[in-house]
Write a protein that holds these residues in place. Structure first.
Motif, PDB file in Angstrom:
ATOM      1  N   PHE A 160      49.544 107.698  -6.558  1.00 51.88           N
ATOM      2  CA  PHE A 160      48.432 106.785  -6.791  1.00 51.88           C
ATOM      3  C   PHE A 160      47.263 107.138  -5.889  1.00 51.88           C
ATOM      4  CE2 PHE A 160      51.149 104.689  -3.639  1.00 51.88           C
ATOM      5  CZ  PHE A 160      50.256 104.211  -2.693  1.00 51.88           C
ATOM      6  N   THR A 161      46.108 106.576  -6.189  1.00 52.66           N
ATOM      7  CA  THR A 161      44.897 106.825  -5.418  1.00 52.66           C
ATOM      8  C   THR A 161      44.353 105.498  -4.892  1.00 52.66           C
ATOM      9  OG1 THR A 161      43.366 106.584  -7.284  1.00 52.66           O
ATOM     10  CG2 THR A 161      44.359 108.763  -6.953  1.00 52.66           C
ATOM     11  N   GLU A 162      43.263 105.595  -4.138  1.00 49.70           N
ATOM     12  CA  GLU A 162      42.639 104.401  -3.572  1.00 49.70           C
ATOM     13  C   GLU A 162      42.230 103.403  -4.654  1.00 49.70           C
ATOM     14  OE1 GLU A 162      42.190 107.456  -0.328  1.00 49.70           O
ATOM     15  OE2 GLU A 162      42.097 107.449  -2.516  1.00 49.70           O
TER      16      GLU A 162
ATOM     17  N   LEU B 157      33.093  95.882   5.253  1.00 50.37           N
ATOM     18  CA  LEU B 157      34.518  96.204   5.375  1.00 50.37           C
ATOM     19  C   LEU B 157      34.862  97.566   4.809  1.00 50.37           C
ATOM     20  CD1 LEU B 157      37.485  95.027   5.913  1.00 50.37           C
ATOM     21  CD2 LEU B 157      37.465  94.469   3.472  1.00 50.37           C
ATOM     22  N   SER B 158      35.734  98.274   5.506  1.00 53.73           N
ATOM     23  CA  SER B 158      36.472  99.405   4.929  1.00 53.73           C
ATOM     24  C   SER B 158      37.936  99.210   5.293  1.00 53.73           C
ATOM     25  CB  SER B 158      35.941 100.752   5.435  1.00 53.73           C
ATOM     26  OG  SER B 158      35.994 100.821   6.837  1.00 53.73           O
ATOM     27  N   ILE B 159      38.822  99.781   4.464  1.00 49.98           N
ATOM     28  CA  ILE B 159      40.259  99.581   4.648  1.00 49.98           C
ATOM     29  C   ILE B 159      40.947 100.929   4.814  1.00 49.98           C
ATOM     30  CG2 ILE B 159      42.371  98.556   3.718  1.00 49.98           C
ATOM     31  CD1 ILE B 159      40.684  96.709   2.024  1.00 49.98           C
ATOM     32  N   VAL B 160      41.796 101.006   5.833  1.00 51.20           N
ATOM     33  CA  VAL B 160      42.574 102.208   6.122  1.00 51.20           C
ATOM     34  C   VAL B 160      44.041 101.888   5.869  1.00 51.20           C
ATOM     35  CG1 VAL B 160      43.329 103.756   7.958  1.00 51.20           C
ATOM     36  CG2 VAL B 160      40.924 103.106   7.794  1.00 51.20           C
ATOM     37  N   TYR B 161      44.667 102.657   4.979  1.00 49.98           N
ATOM     38  CA  TYR B 161      46.077 102.451   4.635  1.00 49.98           C
ATOM     39  C   TYR B 161      46.902 103.545   5.309  1.00 49.98           C
ATOM     40  CZ  TYR B 161      44.107  99.515   0.921  1.00 49.98           C
ATOM     41  OH  TYR B 161      43.408  98.552   0.222  1.00 49.98           O
ATOM     42  N   LEU B 162      47.623 103.183   6.345  1.00 53.31           N
ATOM     43  CA  LEU B 162      48.386 104.160   7.119  1.00 53.31           C
ATOM     44  C   LEU B 162      49.771 104.373   6.516  1.00 53.31           C
ATOM     45  CD1 LEU B 162      47.664 102.981  10.779  1.00 53.31           C
ATOM     46  CD2 LEU B 162      46.390 104.671   9.431  1.00 53.31           C
ATOM     47  N   ALA B 163      50.126 105.637   6.279  1.00 51.87           N
ATOM     48  CA  ALA B 163      51.503 105.979   5.917  1.00 51.87           C
ATOM     49  C   ALA B 163      52.417 105.600   7.084  1.00 51.87           C
ATOM     50  CB  ALA B 163      51.601 107.466   5.611  1.00 51.87           C
ATOM     51  N   ALA B 164      53.710 105.808   6.931  1.00 49.90           N
ATOM     52  CA  ALA B 164      54.664 105.462   7.988  1.00 49.90           C
ATOM     53  C   ALA B 164      54.297 106.213   9.265  1.00 49.90           C
ATOM     54  CB  ALA B 164      56.076 105.825   7.543  1.00 49.90           C
TER      55      ALA B 164
ATOM     56  N   LYS C 227      31.980 105.952  10.622  1.00 49.82           N
ATOM     57  CA  LYS C 227      31.321 106.559   9.463  1.00 49.82           C
ATOM     58  C   LYS C 227      30.234 105.633   8.928  1.00 49.82           C
ATOM     59  CE  LYS C 227      32.345 108.574   4.908  1.00 49.82           C
ATOM     60  NZ  LYS C 227      31.636 109.852   5.185  1.00 49.82           N
ATOM     61  N   GLN C 228      29.102 106.199   8.592  1.00 51.48           N
ATOM     62  CA  GLN C 228      27.996 105.407   8.068  1.00 51.48           C
ATOM     63  C   GLN C 228      28.148 105.201   6.563  1.00 51.48           C
ATOM     64  OE1 GLN C 228      24.357 107.372   9.185  1.00 51.48           O
ATOM     65  NE2 GLN C 228      24.611 106.930  11.370  1.00 51.48           N
ATOM     66  N   ARG C 229      27.608 104.079   6.097  1.00 48.05           N
ATOM     67  CA  ARG C 229      27.511 103.771   4.661  1.00 48.05           C
ATOM     68  C   ARG C 229      28.857 103.905   3.949  1.00 48.05           C
ATOM     69  NH1 ARG C 229      22.971 106.512   6.081  1.00 48.05           N
ATOM     70  NH2 ARG C 229      23.873 108.511   5.465  1.00 48.05           N
ATOM     71  N   ASN C 230      29.868 103.253   4.469  1.00 49.95           N
ATOM     72  CA  ASN C 230      31.173 103.271   3.788  1.00 49.95           C
ATOM     73  C   ASN C 230      31.684 101.867   3.501  1.00 49.95           C
ATOM     74  OD1 ASN C 230      31.825 102.613   6.448  1.00 49.95           O
ATOM     75  ND2 ASN C 230      33.699 103.843   6.475  1.00 49.95           N
ATOM     76  N   GLN C 231      30.771 100.911   3.369  1.00 50.81           N
ATOM     77  CA  GLN C 231      31.177  99.544   3.037  1.00 50.81           C
ATOM     78  C   GLN C 231      31.910  99.522   1.704  1.00 50.81           C
ATOM     79  OE1 GLN C 231      28.332  96.405   3.812  1.00 50.81           O
ATOM     80  NE2 GLN C 231      28.847  95.373   1.901  1.00 50.81           N
ATOM     81  N   GLY C 232      33.081  98.872   1.683  1.00 53.55           N
ATOM     82  CA  GLY C 232      33.884  98.776   0.470  1.00 53.55           C
ATOM     83  C   GLY C 232      34.806  99.953   0.224  1.00 53.55           C
ATOM     84  N   GLU C 233      34.785 100.940   1.111  1.00 56.71           N
ATOM     85  CA  GLU C 233      35.624 102.129   0.913  1.00 56.71           C
ATOM     86  C   GLU C 233      37.064 101.876   1.359  1.00 56.71           C
ATOM     87  OE1 GLU C 233      35.063 104.894  -0.524  1.00 56.71           O
ATOM     88  OE2 GLU C 233      32.889 105.096  -0.659  1.00 56.71           O
ATOM     89  N   LYS C 234      37.976 102.625   0.715  1.00 58.53           N
ATOM     90  CA  LYS C 234      39.394 102.587   1.058  1.00 58.53           C
ATOM     91  C   LYS C 234      39.857 104.009   1.352  1.00 58.53           C
ATOM     92  CE  LYS C 234      40.244  98.847  -2.285  1.00 58.53           C
ATOM     93  NZ  LYS C 234      41.032  98.494  -3.504  1.00 58.53           N
TER      94      LYS C 234
END
Length: 330
Positions: A133-135, A168-175, A224-231
């Motif tokens: 899957f992707t973001e 907001l930006s969201i970072v999904y960390l693997a194990a 990082k600049q201009r990444n609002q809403g990024e995953k």
């Protein structure tokens, strides 16, 4: 970063990833860190890192304690959460991972914070229909309360991002693997101490990330600049359960079981242990949500978007496990 000092508030700073993140942020010029901590938190490691760290007493489940932590902050990283696969009261997952996250987001809006990073997990995507899957993939069914509670917390942030311009930006960390993890979820200690009776889901594949790479990804998302809403889906080191434990066995020079127990055999046992655990308050040896998650099969995501956007390069899993094993034996 500009010459003006930027104050960054970090929740969950005393945790496994939090400590690595604070060390990474302190490498940036003109940065000061404010750590939101509970009264019982052990601050000794963070306190030793220098004068650019301060502490604010509070709890993400108590919104009235968050105003002071967010006041004057340029950026906020929400790392606080309940990272487990069992709780005596399952509502605890939602109190911390869902409502707690929303409390942080609301406090950030109130304080006018410029950048917010929510730290989550790929398990928040549940079991998507298509792998990898992707973001942008829609979430599937969630085998665990942990994954579902994180998904709902992330969703609350996305809603505020869209409706009230939460930055907001969201970072999904693997194990996450490395030295200093005091949780039982990755089972490194049990393998090193020869307490692993058998494998479960031996051919199921998971994705792993070195703790310092996890900290690096969070820092890059914040700066990082201009990444609002990024995953960003973080990590690219894949291994089956058998490969993962065989690596630990080779590093620690300990035998690893070859027998694999089917999840279908363990589900009724785990259900019975869950009942006992609720009565005693002690974590079961086989948490039901662990078996449900393993039974759901391999959880594979495409890491290429985050690699390109954050310019990430990942440390080999073997190195991360070597550090973890050394730490356990030390």
């Amino acid at each position: 970063m500009s010459r003006q000092t930027k104050l960054i508030t970090v929740t969950g700073a005393t945790g496994f990833v939090g400590r690595a993140l604070v060390r990474r942020l302190l490498q940036e010029p003109n940065v000061s860190i404010r750590c939101l901590v509970r009264p019982s938190s052990n601050r000794s490691t963070l306190s030793s890192l220098g004068p650019n760290i301060s502490f604010c007493i509070g709890d993400i489940t108590q919104p009235q304690t968050l105003d002071a932590a967010m006041e004057g902050a340029w950026g906020v990283i929400n790392l606080a959460g309940y990272r487990e696969f069992w709780a005596r009261d399952r509502s605890h997952f939602y109190k911390v991972n869902t409502q707690g996250a929303e409390n942080v987001f609301q406090a950030c809006l109130k304080a006018g914070v410029k950048k917010v990073v929510q730290v989550s997990t790929p398990l928040a995507y549940g079991v998507p229909d298509t792998l990898p899957f992707t973001e942008s993939s829609p979430a599937g069914q969630h085998p665990s309360e942990y994954g579902r509670s994180k998904h709902l917390g992330d969703a609350a942030g996305i809603k505020l991002c869209e409706s009230q311009q939460l930055p907001l930006s969201i970072v999904y960390l693997a194990a996450v693997i490395g030295a200093g993890d005091d949780k039982q979820t990755m089972e490194v200690a049990r393998a090193v101490e020869k307490r692993l009776p058998a494998l479960v889901g031996a051919e199921t594949t998971y994705t792993y990330v070195y703790v310092k790479d996890a900290a690096e990804a969070i820092a890059r998302a914040l700066l990082k600049q201009r990444n609002q809403g990024e995953k960003y889906l973080i990590g690219d080191q894949r291994a089956t359960t058998r490969e993962y434990f065989n690596l630990i066995g080779d590093i620690a020079n300990v035998p690893i079981p070859t027998r694999n127990i089917p999840e279908s055999w363990l589900l009724p046992i785990a259900s019975a242990l869950e009942y006992v655990a609720k009565a005693t308050g002690r974590r079961p040896a086989i948490p039901l949500d662990v078996i449900k998650t393993t039974a759901a099969g391999s959880l594979l995501f495409d890491p290429n978007y985050a690699k390109a956007e954050l310019q990430m390069q990942y440390t080999p899993l073997k190195h991360a496990l070597e550090e973890a094993v050394e730490d356990i034996r030390r």
